[in-house]
Design an enzyme around this catalytic site. Structure first.
Site, PDB file in Angstrom:
ATOM      1  N   ARG A 139       0.815  -1.204   0.000  1.00  0.00           N
ATOM      2  CA  ARG A 139       0.000   0.000   0.000  1.00  0.00           C
ATOM      3  C   ARG A 139       0.854   1.262   0.000  1.00  0.00           C
ATOM      4  NH1 ARG A 139      -3.235  -0.060   4.373  1.00  0.00           N
ATOM      5  NH2 ARG A 139      -4.730  -1.246   3.192  1.00  0.00           N
ATOM      6  N   TYR A 140       2.001   1.221   0.672  1.00  0.00           N
ATOM      7  CA  TYR A 140       2.893   2.381   0.767  1.00  0.00           C
ATOM      8  C   TYR A 140       4.087   2.157  -0.156  1.00  0.00           C
ATOM      9  CZ  TYR A 140       0.211   3.029   5.069  1.00  0.00           C
ATOM     10  OH  TYR A 140      -0.798   3.188   5.980  1.00  0.00           O
ATOM     11  N   ARG A 143       7.362  -0.033   1.554  1.00  0.00           N
ATOM     12  CA  ARG A 143       7.258  -1.125   2.513  1.00  0.00           C
ATOM     13  C   ARG A 143       6.053  -2.004   2.217  1.00  0.00           C
ATOM     14  NH1 ARG A 143       5.812   3.750   4.153  1.00  0.00           N
ATOM     15  NH2 ARG A 143       4.293   4.152   5.787  1.00  0.00           N
ATOM     16  N   CYS A 152      -3.444 -17.483  15.231  1.00  0.00           N
ATOM     17  CA  CYS A 152      -2.953 -16.696  16.359  1.00  0.00           C
ATOM     18  C   CYS A 152      -3.040 -17.551  17.617  1.00  0.00           C
ATOM     19  CB  CYS A 152      -3.801 -15.448  16.561  1.00  0.00           C
ATOM     20  SG  CYS A 152      -3.741 -14.340  15.156  1.00  0.00           S
ATOM     21  N   CYS A 156      -8.686 -12.080  18.932  1.00  0.00           N
ATOM     22  CA  CYS A 156      -9.253 -10.824  19.410  1.00  0.00           C
ATOM     23  C   CYS A 156     -10.558 -10.603  18.661  1.00  0.00           C
ATOM     24  CB  CYS A 156      -8.292  -9.676  19.097  1.00  0.00           C
ATOM     25  SG  CYS A 156      -6.583 -10.041  19.531  1.00  0.00           S
ATOM     26  N   CYS A 159     -10.652  -8.214  15.610  1.00  0.00           N
ATOM     27  CA  CYS A 159      -9.503  -8.317  14.692  1.00  0.00           C
ATOM     28  C   CYS A 159      -9.843  -7.765  13.314  1.00  0.00           C
ATOM     29  CB  CYS A 159      -9.050  -9.762  14.554  1.00  0.00           C
ATOM     30  SG  CYS A 159      -7.714  -9.936  13.349  1.00  0.00           S
ATOM     31  N   ARG A 161      -8.395  -8.410  10.671  1.00  0.00           N
ATOM     32  CA  ARG A 161      -8.266  -9.469   9.657  1.00  0.00           C
ATOM     33  C   ARG A 161      -9.122 -10.669  10.005  1.00  0.00           C
ATOM     34  NH1 ARG A 161      -2.440  -8.306   9.716  1.00  0.00           N
ATOM     35  NH2 ARG A 161      -2.583  -6.296   8.695  1.00  0.00           N
ATOM     36  N   ASP A 320     -11.087  -0.394  13.514  1.00  0.00           N
ATOM     37  CA  ASP A 320     -11.558  -0.479  12.130  1.00  0.00           C
ATOM     38  C   ASP A 320     -13.031  -0.865  12.087  1.00  0.00           C
ATOM     39  OD1 ASP A 320      -9.066   0.165  11.087  1.00  0.00           O
ATOM     40  OD2 ASP A 320      -8.374  -1.919  11.189  1.00  0.00           O
ATOM     41  N   ASP A 357      -6.928   3.919  10.312  1.00  0.00           N
ATOM     42  CA  ASP A 357      -6.583   3.195   9.091  1.00  0.00           C
ATOM     43  C   ASP A 357      -7.820   3.351   8.220  1.00  0.00           C
ATOM     44  OD1 ASP A 357      -5.199   1.708   7.254  1.00  0.00           O
ATOM     45  OD2 ASP A 357      -4.536   0.219   8.727  1.00  0.00           O
ATOM     46  N   LYS A 364      -2.948   4.487   6.793  1.00  0.00           N
ATOM     47  CA  LYS A 364      -3.050   5.093   8.121  1.00  0.00           C
ATOM     48  C   LYS A 364      -2.966   6.613   8.025  1.00  0.00           C
ATOM     49  CE  LYS A 364      -0.642   1.193  10.279  1.00  0.00           C
ATOM     50  NZ  LYS A 364      -0.321   0.438   9.029  1.00  0.00           N
TER      51      LYS A 364
END
Ligand SMILES: *Cc1c(COP(=O)(O)O)cnc(C)c1O
Ligand code: SF4
Length: 414
Positions: A139-140, A143, A152, A156, A159, A161, A320, A357, A364
């Site tokens: 996206r950037y 990076r 995981c 959470c 999450c 994702r 999000d 984000d 972000k």
């Protein structure tokens, strides 16, 4: 000149708050709880912790008889959406007598997860549309986000994702390391690779080492970082052998994910110390969550406690717009108030950057309280953390003000 309303100032908390604040910052062990009989070598073994995770509603009910109706409904549905999994050591941080326990809201599913608003999304940050090869998000300019697994140590409920982690909703995530690595190799502008998922530290040392060495073999990859919640969910995983292996790949940074001071136990502090002693700079990413940390006092205790663990608070994320997360989302207004209560009131090192984000894939965006009150032809007018107003001389176009001749008094002859 604009008058500034003095903002919430907790620099001088009443004594009861000071006491509450101090207790938030205390380090405690997670303890054994219901697993008092388990031998230490099992309890301290990350494989044992993973094998004994709470993953079913029946098991959760047995360990936690006072589940609320919302939690029961959520737990019954969880494995069709985002799996239920809680490590025993993290489970022991739950205060079973407190329906509003901040740990509880993060990992125990709730019925509200089935309520979805039109503005909520499965992929709120538009990652899939910025993915040139499976498992890689570019996206950037310089990076990439390199997703390595959909698993995981615990899940959470908010999450970002959750479309892919735990694979409960059938996303069927299959990263293709060869293609991901080939992409990085053939894009010379990529100087920073962020390994995430899922949690990269769930891999065995060998598998992680293999991946890191392949990335490090690419000359233009200057900087590697790992995003992980393992030090918090499963501190036993942070073995001396893991730290020794990671230290071969410097400069390597790690971003952990902790939301509430209670998560920073003595075990977690020791795990973070092992990483820091291996020369790994540590940052923390928190998500602003209702019922968990959308409170100035809690957040201040948390960021200060992170510094005690040698972790620099890096980001606070506005939650999000993930489908079914409304009950956990706090407001941007609240987030800004919290940022105001930190800047100036505590060490600059303890102050993270608050970001949104952006929905739809804009990346972000930093959001900050306004400290610039006005700009005019000759000056920038700012306020400080106490609401006091100051001026900085500067021309409107940003050039320093042209020096004016200063009238010098002729010295009198003697
Ligand atoms: C957050 C993120 C990064 C890293 O951003 P930094 O601001 O450099 O920490 C990179 N790629 C994607 C897709 C991200 O979401
Ligand atoms: S640890 Fe990170 S990737 Fe895993 S469920 Fe939590 S937020 Fe999602």
């Amino acid at each position: 000149m604009q008058i500034v309303n003095s903002t919430e100032d907790n620099a001088e908390d009443p004594p009861c708050c000071t006491q509450h604040f101090d207790s938030l910052k205390e380090f405690r062990s997670a303890g054994r709880g219901a697993w008092a009989e388990v031998p230490a070598h099992d309890w301290n073994d990350w494989h044992w912790q993973l094998k004994n995770r709470i993953t079913t509603v029946e098991r959760l009910r047995r360990l936690m008889p006072a589940l609320t109706a919302e939690e029961l409904a959520g737990a019954a549905l969880a494995n069709h959406k985002l799996a239920l999994a809680i490590t025993p050591c993290f489970f022991n941080l739950i205060d079973q007598d407190d329906e509003n326990c901040p740990i509880r809201w993060q990992v125990i599913p709730r019925g509200e997860e089935t309520l979805v608003s039109p503005w909520e999304m499965e992929d709120p940050c538009g990652e899939d549309s910025h993915s040139p090869v499976p498992g890689l998000v570019h996206r950037y300019p310089d990076r990439v986000l390199f997703l390595v697994t959909d698993r995981c140590a615990a899940y959470c409920r908010y999450c970002t994702r959750s479309r892919l982690v735990s694979n409960a909703s059938g996303y069927d995530f299959h990263p293709e390391f060869d293609r991901q690595i080939e992409y990085v190799r053939s894009h010379r502008q990529v100087r920073d690779v962020l390994l995430s998922g899922g949690d990269p530290l769930l891999f065995s040392d060998e598998k992680l080492e293999y991946l890191l060495s392949r990335l490090r073999a690419i000359p233009h990859v200057e900087f590697v970082r790992i995003g992980t919640r393992i030090p918090v969910f499963l501190p036993q995983r942070v073995t001396p052998a893991l730290c020794e292996m990671l230290a071969k790949f410097h400069p390597l940074f790690i971003s952990i994910h902790s939301n509430h001071p209670r998560e920073l136990t003595t075990e977690v502090r020791e795990a973070l110390e092992r990483l820091a002693n291996a020369g790994i700079p540590l940052g923390n990413q928190s998500v602003l969550l209702r019922h968990v940390n959308d409170d100035a006092l809690v957040m201040k205790a948390h960021v200060q406690k992170l510094l005690l663990c040698r972790v620099k608070p890096y980001y606070i994320y506005q939650c999000d717009l993930i489908a079914g997360s409304a009950h956990l989302r706090s407001s941007v207004r609240k987030g800004l108030q919290i940022m105001e209560s930190l800047r100036g009131h505590t060490s600059g090192y303890a102050v993270p950057q608050y970001v949104i984000d952006t929905p739809g894939g804009g990346g972000k965006v930093p959001v900050n309280p306004d400290y610039i009150l006005s700009r005019n032809r000759e000056r920038v007018v700012v306020r400080n953390y106490e609401g006091k107003v100051f001026e900085y001389p500067e021309a409107e176009d940003g050039t320093p003000l042209a020096p004016r001749p200063v009238e010098v008094e002729e010295p009198e002859c003697v």
